[in-house]
Design a protein around this motif. Sequence first.
Motif, mmCIF file in Angstrom:
data_model
loop_
_atom_site.group_PDB
_atom_site.id
_atom_site.type_symbol
_atom_site.label_atom_id
_atom_site.label_comp_id
_atom_site.label_asym_id
_atom_site.label_seq_id
_atom_site.Cartn_x
_atom_site.Cartn_y
_atom_site.Cartn_z
ATOM 1 N N TYR A 230 0.025 4.037 63.296
ATOM 2 C CA TYR A 230 0.082 2.971 62.295
ATOM 3 C C TYR A 230 1.228 3.169 61.305
ATOM 4 O O TYR A 230 1.180 2.680 60.179
ATOM 5 N N ARG A 231 2.260 3.857 61.740
ATOM 6 C CA ARG A 231 3.376 4.198 60.856
ATOM 7 C C ARG A 231 3.971 2.963 60.178
ATOM 8 O O ARG A 231 4.159 2.941 58.960
ATOM 9 N N ASN A 232 4.305 1.935 60.940
ATOM 10 C CA ASN A 232 4.943 0.737 60.372
ATOM 11 C C ASN A 232 4.017 0.019 59.401
ATOM 12 O O ASN A 232 4.456 -0.484 58.357
ATOM 13 N N MET A 233 2.732 -0.021 59.732
ATOM 14 C CA MET A 233 1.779 -0.675 58.851
ATOM 15 C C MET A 233 1.667 0.081 57.527
ATOM 16 O O MET A 233 1.656 -0.523 56.438
ATOM 17 N N ILE A 234 1.597 1.421 57.596
ATOM 18 C CA ILE A 234 1.485 2.241 56.388
ATOM 19 C C ILE A 234 2.726 2.064 55.522
ATOM 20 O O ILE A 234 2.640 1.866 54.304
ATOM 21 N N GLN A 235 3.907 2.134 56.161
ATOM 22 C CA GLN A 235 5.156 1.966 55.418
ATOM 23 C C GLN A 235 5.213 0.600 54.744
ATOM 24 O O GLN A 235 5.555 0.484 53.561
ATOM 25 N N GLY A 236 4.862 -0.444 55.479
ATOM 26 C CA GLY A 236 4.916 -1.791 54.934
ATOM 27 C C GLY A 236 3.962 -1.977 53.773
ATOM 28 O O GLY A 236 4.319 -2.568 52.739
ATOM 29 N N GLU A 237 2.768 -1.462 53.919
ATOM 30 C CA GLU A 237 1.765 -1.638 52.871
ATOM 31 C C GLU A 237 2.136 -0.875 51.613
ATOM 32 O O GLU A 237 2.010 -1.390 50.492
ATOM 33 N N LEU A 238 2.597 0.366 51.774
ATOM 34 C CA LEU A 238 2.958 1.169 50.607
ATOM 35 C C LEU A 238 4.196 0.620 49.912
ATOM 36 O O LEU A 238 4.269 0.594 48.684
ATOM 37 N N SER A 239 5.186 0.163 50.679
ATOM 38 C CA SER A 239 6.424 -0.332 50.080
ATOM 39 C C SER A 239 6.220 -1.631 49.318
ATOM 40 O O SER A 239 7.026 -1.980 48.451
ATOM 41 N N GLU A 240 5.157 -2.365 49.629
ATOM 42 C CA GLU A 240 4.847 -3.575 48.869
ATOM 43 C C GLU A 240 4.294 -3.251 47.484
ATOM 44 O O GLU A 240 4.403 -4.045 46.556
ATOM 45 N N LEU A 241 3.721 -2.064 47.355
ATOM 46 C CA LEU A 241 3.093 -1.675 46.090
ATOM 47 C C LEU A 241 3.960 -0.752 45.252
ATOM 48 O O LEU A 241 3.942 -0.815 44.027
ATOM 49 N N ILE A 242 4.723 0.134 45.903
ATOM 50 C CA ILE A 242 5.606 1.060 45.189
ATOM 51 C C ILE A 242 6.913 1.198 45.963
ATOM 52 O O ILE A 242 6.958 0.963 47.176
ATOM 53 N N ASP A 243 7.986 1.591 45.269
ATOM 54 C CA ASP A 243 9.279 1.796 45.918
ATOM 55 C C ASP A 243 9.279 3.171 46.591
ATOM 56 O O ASP A 243 9.418 4.201 45.929
ATOM 57 N N CYS A 244 9.116 3.185 47.900
ATOM 58 C CA CYS A 244 9.000 4.456 48.610
ATOM 59 C C CYS A 244 9.414 4.304 50.062
ATOM 60 O O CYS A 244 9.572 3.196 50.585
ATOM 61 N N GLU A 245 9.603 5.438 50.721
ATOM 62 C CA GLU A 245 9.924 5.473 52.147
ATOM 63 C C GLU A 245 9.059 6.534 52.816
ATOM 64 O O GLU A 245 8.945 7.659 52.317
ATOM 65 N N LEU A 246 8.443 6.182 53.915
ATOM 66 C CA LEU A 246 7.625 7.123 54.670
ATOM 67 C C LEU A 246 8.501 7.816 55.705
ATOM 68 O O LEU A 246 9.092 7.172 56.564
ATOM 69 N N GLN A 247 8.612 9.132 55.613
ATOM 70 C CA GLN A 247 9.432 9.903 56.550
ATOM 71 C C GLN A 247 8.512 10.790 57.394
ATOM 72 O O GLN A 247 7.801 11.642 56.852
ATOM 73 N N VAL A 248 8.543 10.553 58.704
ATOM 74 C CA VAL A 248 7.650 11.248 59.630
ATOM 75 C C VAL A 248 8.467 12.180 60.515
ATOM 76 O O VAL A 248 9.423 11.751 61.167
ATOM 77 N N HIS A 249 8.089 13.444 60.546
ATOM 78 C CA HIS A 249 8.738 14.440 61.395
ATOM 79 C C HIS A 249 7.717 14.987 62.397
ATOM 80 O O HIS A 249 6.562 14.569 62.404
ATOM 81 N N ARG A 250 8.149 15.896 63.210
ATOM 82 C CA ARG A 250 7.265 16.417 64.256
ATOM 83 C C ARG A 250 6.029 17.089 63.679
ATOM 84 O O ARG A 250 4.909 16.889 64.170
ATOM 85 N N ASN A 251 6.213 17.898 62.633
ATOM 86 C CA ASN A 251 5.092 18.650 62.066
ATOM 87 C C ASN A 251 4.851 18.379 60.586
ATOM 88 O O ASN A 251 4.091 19.101 59.943
ATOM 89 N N SER A 252 5.477 17.356 60.049
ATOM 90 C CA SER A 252 5.305 17.071 58.627
ATOM 91 C C SER A 252 5.561 15.599 58.349
ATOM 92 O O SER A 252 6.252 14.916 59.107
ATOM 93 N N VAL A 253 4.971 15.129 57.255
ATOM 94 C CA VAL A 253 5.139 13.746 56.811
ATOM 95 C C VAL A 253 5.332 13.763 55.296
ATOM 96 O O VAL A 253 4.624 14.484 54.579
ATOM 97 N N PHE A 254 6.292 12.958 54.809
ATOM 98 C CA PHE A 254 6.574 12.928 53.379
ATOM 99 C C PHE A 254 6.692 11.485 52.905
ATOM 100 O O PHE A 254 7.199 10.621 53.616
ATOM 101 N N LEU A 255 6.232 11.256 51.692
ATOM 102 C CA LEU A 255 6.416 9.978 51.029
ATOM 103 C C LEU A 255 7.530 10.187 50.005
ATOM 104 O O LEU A 255 7.336 10.859 48.991
#
Length: 381
Positions: A230-255
Amino acid sequence: MNILEILLNRRWILKARDRELYYQVKEALASGEEKRFLREKMGYQVIVNPYLIKVEKMPAKPENWMGIMEFKDPVEYVFFCIVLMFLEEKEAEEQFVLSELTEYIQSQYEKEQIDWTIYRYRRHLIKVMKYCTFCGILQVDDGSEDGFARDYTGEVLYENTGASKYFMKNFTQDIMSYAKPEDFEKEEWIDVNEDRGIVRRQRVYRKLLMSMGMYKNADSEEDFAYIRNYRNMIQGELSELIDCELQVHRNSVFLILDESCHLGRTFPEENTLSDIVLLFNGVLQEKIQAGEIYIETDEQIRLPKVTFQKMVEECKERFCCAWNKTYREMTFGEIYREVYEYMSELMLIEERHEDIIIKPVMGKIMGTYPPDFHLKGAKDE
């Protein structure tokens, strides 16, 4: 005004203190978008009443930066809980004097006999009372805690604001048998009827918004699968509420937050200690590129504690001439203690036995000075 940032940054919004903001947030919540997000995605209850607005925030798991940072001794937490008990019997706007509270604490504290003639106990209580005033639980009507610091007979007249009844989270179960933080984690999900889909979704959003990063391990496989699906959905929903970017790596995820976003405590901060850690990251990157330090398959770096200490020392030797006077004049031991505690608090590192584990988030950002920084620093002096 970003409503979500305000609600997540603050413990609460007290009408008596921030009347205009109270009504602005209350009106915004009526539209339902932020309230729906907090309830459905994070599992947070939003309390709105004539006195305050508060989001009942709970983490996905306890972290070492959580708690009341003003408190440094366990007895201060005990005193604070007793103060909340004391205020349960008080009406809003009801006044009381400090000696009434000190007698109540003595009668309720069972671990040891509290003697207010001993300055240590008075110092702990003063810290608690100042915090209660700061966060809006109490209001000082007359006197000052300084008098109590000098003499245990010193009096202060307080007024109960009524906010104390909303300080603690409302629990749906009896928590008296709880013995460890994990017990509270289990209690948090009781009301969702063990629906694994809801639990996982809320846990993921809490981790993203309340942790420095998410790391893959045996316990987080489900959460990473959810993010991948659900990466695209999470990114879209969060970016509508706050200015952020979801970065997904093999073993880590960062906002990653935009500079315009002020969601809680972030790194880097605008202080010298944060700058020192950025410079440390630069030294770390140099050694990785030179092949002196290797990144393990889980994207973490494991260093012997002595190696980590030497890197902090190298950072001090190379760059301290550009730091402010306070840090320039510190001994290495003082610098190391501050850097270690700061990085541990922000979950940038973790100590395991005699090793220091450097988290993947450290690879996200680094700092450098221009080549002639030492000349500029000397000129500024």
